[in-house]
Scaffold this active site. Structure first.
Site, PDB file in Angstrom:
ATOM      1  CB  CYS A 108      -0.926  -0.027   1.214  1.00 47.34           C
ATOM      2  SG  CYS A 108      -2.156   1.286   1.223  1.00 47.34           S
ATOM      3  CB  CYS A 109       3.838   2.276   2.011  1.00 47.27           C
ATOM      4  SG  CYS A 109       3.218   2.760   3.629  1.00 47.27           S
TER       5      CYS A 109
ATOM      6  CB  CYS B 222      -2.469   7.007   5.893  1.00 43.48           C
ATOM      7  SG  CYS B 222      -1.576   7.406   4.387  1.00 43.48           S
TER       8      CYS B 222
ATOM      9  CB  CYS C  52      -1.295   3.343   8.812  1.00 50.04           C
ATOM     10  SG  CYS C  52      -1.866   2.303   7.477  1.00 50.04           S
TER      11      CYS C  52
ATOM     12  CB  CYS D 151       5.996   5.134   4.279  1.00 49.20           C
ATOM     13  SG  CYS D 151       6.974   6.590   3.982  1.00 49.20           S
TER      14      CYS D 151
HETATM   15 FE1  SF4 Z   1      -1.376   2.785   2.856  1.00 49.40          FE
HETATM   16 FE2  SF4 Z   1      -1.107   3.066   5.488  1.00 49.40          FE
HETATM   17 FE3  SF4 Z   1       0.997   3.380   3.853  1.00 49.40          FE
HETATM   18 FE4  SF4 Z   1      -0.982   5.192   3.935  1.00 49.40          FE
HETATM   19  S1  SF4 Z   1       0.460   4.655   5.584  1.00 49.40           S
HETATM   20  S2  SF4 Z   1      -0.003   4.398   2.126  1.00 49.40           S
HETATM   21  S3  SF4 Z   1      -2.782   3.859   4.189  1.00 49.40           S
HETATM   22  S4  SF4 Z   1      -0.149   1.476   4.271  1.00 49.40           S
END
Ligand code: SF4
Length: 231
Positions: free
Chosen positions: A112-113, A195, A198, A221
């Protein structure tokens, strides 16, 4: 010996405003600052605005930032006169959910990151010569060896870290003395804000980044992960 090797000792220990002014002189218009609206980022946006430095400022808008972050974004622009550009991922949250399933951050936060932060950042940095970051050495073990100016092997750029030698107390003092707006989330127990899905508040005595990706064994991240020599 490279130009960076020569200039780095001169800039070590200099005030952040001096480092920023040097970086703008040396690299504009191919220099950017990516802020995540942390306390340190607010310091740097304020310093850039005060001297009207020709540095392109942007934020990675993952689509799942806190409402308070979006509000601070507008407030900081109004206060400092700095336009903070939005850099967004290729896919919206809904499109990502449709491709990879809902709430990818729960199942695979690294992926996701990568999709929502690292790849958009990489695209935003293409064609640049240098980027500024708000990291401090005492934030994580990974950041402990960061220098004020260094080569960023991951992105092929010069990386300028004006606050690298500052402590949290230095940051707090600057913000107070200069009346810089910051996220109200910091007063509600959040020590590091990313985010919304998280990020959780920290308990007393916890590491400031303990609230990020809580329980997932992840502290970065991927943007500031340092390249290990000989690996
Ligand atoms: Fe995705 Fe969480 Fe990374 Fe944001 S912090 S990009 S929601 S995994």
């Amino acid at each position: 010996m490279t130009e960076l090797d020569l200039v780095t000792p001169e800039l070590e220990g200099q005030p952040p405003g001096v480092v920023l002014a040097w970086a703008a002189r040396r690299f504009a218009p191919r220099i950017v600052f990516a802020t995540g609206f942390g306390l340190e980022g607010c310091v740097l946006v304020d310093l850039i605005g005060r001297s009207a430095l020709p540095i392109d400022v942007f934020t990675l808008d993952t689509g799942v930032l806190f409402r308070e972050t979006y509000e601070l974004w507008r407030e900081l622009e109004a206060r400092t006169g700095v336009t903070i550009r939005a850099v967004r991922p290729e896919r919206t949250i809904e499109e990502q959910a449709s491709d990879l399933g809902p709430e990818l951050w729960r199942r695979d936060p690294d992926r996701c990151c990568e999709l929502r932060k690292v790849l958009p950042l990489r695209a935003a940095l293409a064609g640049q010569e240098a980027w500024i970051t708000a990291i401090r050495r005492d934030q994580t073990p990974e950041r402990a060896t960061a220098r004020v100016v260094e080569r960023d092997e991951r992105f092929g750029l010069v990386k300028v870290n004006p606050l690298v030698a500052w402590s949290a107390a230095d940051v707090g003092r600057y913000l107070r003395e200069n009346g810089v707006p910051t996220s109200p989330l910091f007063e509600r127990g959040y020590a590091s804000v990313g985010c919304e899905p998280c990020t959780t508040p920290c308990r007393p005595g916890e590491d400031p980044r303990a609230g990020r990706w809580r329980g997932q064994g992840k502290t970065e991240c991927g943007i500031h992960r340092r390249v290990k020599k000989n690996s």
